[in-house]
Design an enzyme around this catalytic site. Structure first.
Site, PDB file in Angstrom:
ATOM      1  N   HIS A   7      10.171  -3.760   3.464  1.00 58.29           N
ATOM      2  CA  HIS A   7      10.109  -3.593   2.618  1.00 58.29           C
ATOM      3  C   HIS A   7      11.783  -3.085   1.685  1.00 58.29           C
ATOM      4  O   HIS A   7      11.892  -2.093   1.739  1.00 58.29           O
ATOM      5  CB  HIS A   7      10.428  -5.359   1.264  1.00 58.29           C
ATOM      6  CG  HIS A   7       9.054  -4.014   0.782  1.00 58.29           C
ATOM      7  ND1 HIS A   7       7.961  -4.124   1.289  1.00 58.29           N
ATOM      8  CD2 HIS A   7       9.420  -4.025  -0.630  1.00 58.29           C
ATOM      9  CE1 HIS A   7       7.533  -3.776  -0.112  1.00 58.29           C
ATOM     10  NE2 HIS A   7       8.579  -3.610  -0.787  1.00 58.29           N
ATOM     11  N   GLU A  43       7.802 -12.535  -7.360  1.00 59.91           N
ATOM     12  CA  GLU A  43       8.652 -11.881  -6.461  1.00 59.91           C
ATOM     13  C   GLU A  43       8.676 -13.265  -5.275  1.00 59.91           C
ATOM     14  O   GLU A  43       8.143 -13.995  -5.464  1.00 59.91           O
ATOM     15  CB  GLU A  43       7.712 -10.874  -5.624  1.00 59.91           C
ATOM     16  CG  GLU A  43       6.065 -11.618  -6.007  1.00 59.91           C
ATOM     17  CD  GLU A  43       6.574 -10.084  -4.424  1.00 59.91           C
ATOM     18  OE1 GLU A  43       5.682  -8.925  -5.135  1.00 59.91           O
ATOM     19  OE2 GLU A  43       6.073  -9.577  -3.706  1.00 59.91           O
ATOM     20  N   GLN A  60      12.896  -8.023  -1.114  1.00 58.27           N
ATOM     21  CA  GLN A  60      11.655  -7.888  -2.194  1.00 58.27           C
ATOM     22  C   GLN A  60      12.193  -8.574  -3.447  1.00 58.27           C
ATOM     23  O   GLN A  60      12.596  -7.083  -3.771  1.00 58.27           O
ATOM     24  CB  GLN A  60      11.112  -7.117  -1.951  1.00 58.27           C
ATOM     25  CG  GLN A  60       9.548  -8.026  -3.276  1.00 58.27           C
ATOM     26  CD  GLN A  60       8.440  -6.809  -2.967  1.00 58.27           C
ATOM     27  OE1 GLN A  60       8.844  -5.378  -3.580  1.00 58.27           O
ATOM     28  NE2 GLN A  60       6.975  -6.711  -3.398  1.00 58.27           N
ATOM     29  N   HIS A  84      13.910   0.055  -5.020  1.00 57.08           N
ATOM     30  CA  HIS A  84      12.908   0.913  -4.324  1.00 57.08           C
ATOM     31  C   HIS A  84      13.254   0.304  -2.354  1.00 57.08           C
ATOM     32  O   HIS A  84      13.089  -0.683  -1.738  1.00 57.08           O
ATOM     33  CB  HIS A  84      11.392   0.535  -4.952  1.00 57.08           C
ATOM     34  CG  HIS A  84      11.052  -0.577  -4.481  1.00 57.08           C
ATOM     35  ND1 HIS A  84      11.161  -1.523  -5.762  1.00 57.08           N
ATOM     36  CD2 HIS A  84      10.656  -1.138  -3.215  1.00 57.08           C
ATOM     37  CE1 HIS A  84      10.049  -2.234  -4.996  1.00 57.08           C
ATOM     38  NE2 HIS A  84       9.718  -2.164  -3.437  1.00 57.08           N
ATOM     39  N   GLU A 134       7.747   3.364  -2.045  1.00 56.55           N
ATOM     40  CA  GLU A 134       6.624   2.618  -1.609  1.00 56.55           C
ATOM     41  C   GLU A 134       6.169   2.778  -0.311  1.00 56.55           C
ATOM     42  O   GLU A 134       6.809   2.924   0.420  1.00 56.55           O
ATOM     43  CB  GLU A 134       7.039   1.342  -2.466  1.00 56.55           C
ATOM     44  CG  GLU A 134       4.981  -0.222  -2.295  1.00 56.55           C
ATOM     45  CD  GLU A 134       5.978  -1.071  -2.235  1.00 56.55           C
ATOM     46  OE1 GLU A 134       7.041  -1.189  -2.993  1.00 56.55           O
ATOM     47  OE2 GLU A 134       4.629  -1.926  -2.088  1.00 56.55           O
TER      48      GLU A 134
HETATM   49  N1  CMX Z   1      14.337   4.165  -8.548  1.00 57.23           N
HETATM   50  C1  CMX Z   1      15.200   5.714  -8.850  1.00 57.23           C
HETATM   51  N2  CMX Z   1      14.807   5.760 -10.348  1.00 57.23           N
HETATM   52  C2  CMX Z   1      14.043   5.711 -11.223  1.00 57.23           C
HETATM   53  C3  CMX Z   1      13.411   4.420 -10.801  1.00 57.23           C
HETATM   54  C4  CMX Z   1      13.890   3.612  -9.420  1.00 57.23           C
HETATM   55  N3  CMX Z   1      13.587   2.269  -9.418  1.00 57.23           N
HETATM   56  N4  CMX Z   1      12.206   4.398 -11.841  1.00 57.23           N
HETATM   57  C5  CMX Z   1      13.272   5.368 -12.723  1.00 57.23           C
HETATM   58  N5  CMX Z   1      13.652   6.055 -12.334  1.00 57.23           N
HETATM   59  C6  CMX Z   1      13.817   7.908 -12.849  1.00 57.23           C
HETATM   60  C7  CMX Z   1      14.863   6.624 -14.284  1.00 57.23           C
HETATM   61  O1  CMX Z   1      15.889   7.111 -14.033  1.00 57.23           O
HETATM   62  C8  CMX Z   1      14.353   8.414 -14.525  1.00 57.23           C
HETATM   63  O2  CMX Z   1      15.411   9.192 -14.881  1.00 57.23           O
HETATM   64  P1  CMX Z   1      16.062  10.271 -16.114  1.00 57.23           P
HETATM   65  O3  CMX Z   1      14.737  10.518 -16.614  1.00 57.23           O
HETATM   66  O4  CMX Z   1      16.790  11.633 -14.941  1.00 57.23           O
HETATM   67  O5  CMX Z   1      17.186   9.260 -16.840  1.00 57.23           O
HETATM   68  C9  CMX Z   1      13.050   8.660 -14.578  1.00 57.23           C
HETATM   69  O6  CMX Z   1      12.834   7.523 -13.830  1.00 57.23           O
HETATM   70  C10 CMX Z   1      12.300   8.163 -15.781  1.00 57.23           C
HETATM   71  O7  CMX Z   1      12.908   6.766 -15.695  1.00 57.23           O
HETATM   72  P2  CMX Z   1      11.978   5.290 -17.219  1.00 57.23           P
HETATM   73  O8  CMX Z   1      12.889   4.583 -17.149  1.00 57.23           O
HETATM   74  O9  CMX Z   1      11.676   5.934 -18.115  1.00 57.23           O
HETATM   75  O10 CMX Z   1      10.797   5.294 -16.347  1.00 57.23           O
HETATM   76  P3  CMX Z   1       9.786   5.257 -15.929  1.00 57.23           P
HETATM   77  O11 CMX Z   1       8.723   6.889 -16.122  1.00 57.23           O
HETATM   78  O12 CMX Z   1       8.239   4.735 -17.187  1.00 57.23           O
HETATM   79  O13 CMX Z   1       8.940   4.550 -14.506  1.00 57.23           O
HETATM   80  C11 CMX Z   1       7.588   4.621 -12.202  1.00 57.23           C
HETATM   81  C12 CMX Z   1       9.703   4.981 -13.159  1.00 57.23           C
HETATM   82  C13 CMX Z   1       8.370   5.103 -11.135  1.00 57.23           C
HETATM   83  C14 CMX Z   1       7.284   5.367 -12.607  1.00 57.23           C
HETATM   84  C15 CMX Z   1       7.714   3.134 -12.397  1.00 57.23           C
HETATM   85  O14 CMX Z   1       8.819   2.475 -12.229  1.00 57.23           O
HETATM   86  C16 CMX Z   1       6.477   2.875 -12.540  1.00 57.23           C
HETATM   87  O15 CMX Z   1       5.697   2.780 -12.052  1.00 57.23           O
HETATM   88  N6  CMX Z   1       7.465   1.998 -10.920  1.00 57.23           N
HETATM   89  C17 CMX Z   1       5.728   1.703  -9.468  1.00 57.23           C
HETATM   90  C18 CMX Z   1       5.691   0.635  -9.851  1.00 57.23           C
HETATM   91  C19 CMX Z   1       6.957  -0.565  -9.858  1.00 57.23           C
HETATM   92  O16 CMX Z   1       7.513  -0.550  -9.106  1.00 57.23           O
HETATM   93  N7  CMX Z   1       6.512  -2.347  -9.726  1.00 57.23           N
HETATM   94  C20 CMX Z   1       7.818  -3.208  -8.995  1.00 57.23           C
HETATM   95  C21 CMX Z   1       7.211  -3.626  -7.515  1.00 57.23           C
HETATM   96  C22 CMX Z   1       6.216  -4.194  -7.203  1.00 57.23           C
HETATM   97  C23 CMX Z   1       6.221  -3.910  -4.979  1.00 57.23           C
HETATM   98  O17 CMX Z   1       6.968  -3.055  -5.170  1.00 57.23           O
HETATM   99  O18 CMX Z   1       5.664  -4.286  -5.398  1.00 57.23           O
HETATM  100 CO    CO Z   2       7.617  -3.608  -3.236  1.00 54.65          CO
END
Ligand code: CMX
Ligand code: CO
Length: 144
Positions: A7, A43, A60, A84, A134
């Site tokens: 997705h 979602e 998604q 993502h 993912e």
């Molecule tokens: N894509 C690309 N870059 C990303 C991003 C994304 N989705 N999310 C964060 N970043 C980048 C930011 O731009 C930032 O970069 P800079 O430091 O250069 O500015 C850096 O990562 C840190 O970003 P943040 O805003 O401080 O975000 P966090 O570190 O708190 O969280 C992450 C980032 C990936 C750890 C968090 O989004 C996460 O745990 N994701 C996994 C869970 C998830 O996404 N759940 C929703 C979807 C559920 C599903 O698919 O089922």
């Molecule tokens: Co997903």
């Protein structure tokens, strides 16, 4: 092996309106709706096509139920849009170990529950050229 795009995750301000857009504009249908109160996420999965590995590719659409959820924080910082990409595999644990051994950070030590009963893990966007990635093992072939 990664065998399909499972997705594309798209974050939106208003889940119902965004579902309506994808349905009215492209004719995609919602095949699954799910809420995860713990994660603060609502979602909708819209099936695009079945894939040669016996599963399917989806959009998604992700809405937030809380400002401090991952999706809520993303919306506040970036607005809505692509969040993502998810690749499908028969073995999310094995793929995670193999990819981690190449120096890419996985977010979880063990796979977690994803939508439609799947098992998932995430690869850190900073290790994937800016793309939150993912890995998904779906519950059953072409599950809806
Ligand atoms: N894509 C690309 N870059 C990303 C991003 C994304 N989705 N999310 C964060 N970043 C980048 C930011 O731009 C930032 O970069 P800079 O430091 O250069 O500015 C850096 O990562 C840190 O970003 P943040 O805003 O401080 O975000 P966090 O570190 O708190 O969280 C992450 C980032 C990936 C750890 C968090 O989004 C996460 O745990 N994701 C996994 C869970 C998830 O996404 N759940 C929703 C979807 C559920 C599903 O698919 O089922
Ligand atoms: Co997903």
């Amino acid at each position: 092996m990664l065998t399909r795009i499972d997705h594309i995750g798209i974050v939106c301000f208003d889940l119902d309106k965004t579902v309506e857009f994808y349905s009215a504009t492209y004719g995609f249908e919602v095949t699954h709706l799910e809420s995860n109160e713990e994660e603060g996420i609502r979602e909708a999965m819209l099936k695009i096509n079945e894939t040669p590995d016996g599963y399917a590719s989806y959009l998604q659409l992700l809405g937030s139920t809380r400002d401090d959820s991952v999706v809520g924080k993303w919306l506040a910082k970036n607005g809505e849009g692509v969040h993502h990409i998810a690749f499908g595999t028969n073995d999310v644990s094995g793929e995670t170990v193999a990819i981690r051994s190449k120096g890419v950070r996985a977010l979880y030590d063990e796979p977690r529950q994803g939508s439609m009963g799947s098992r998932i893990n995430f690869l850190h966007p900073k290790d994937c050229h800016g793309v939150l990635t993912e890995l998904v093992t779906a519950a059953t072939p072409d599950s809806e």
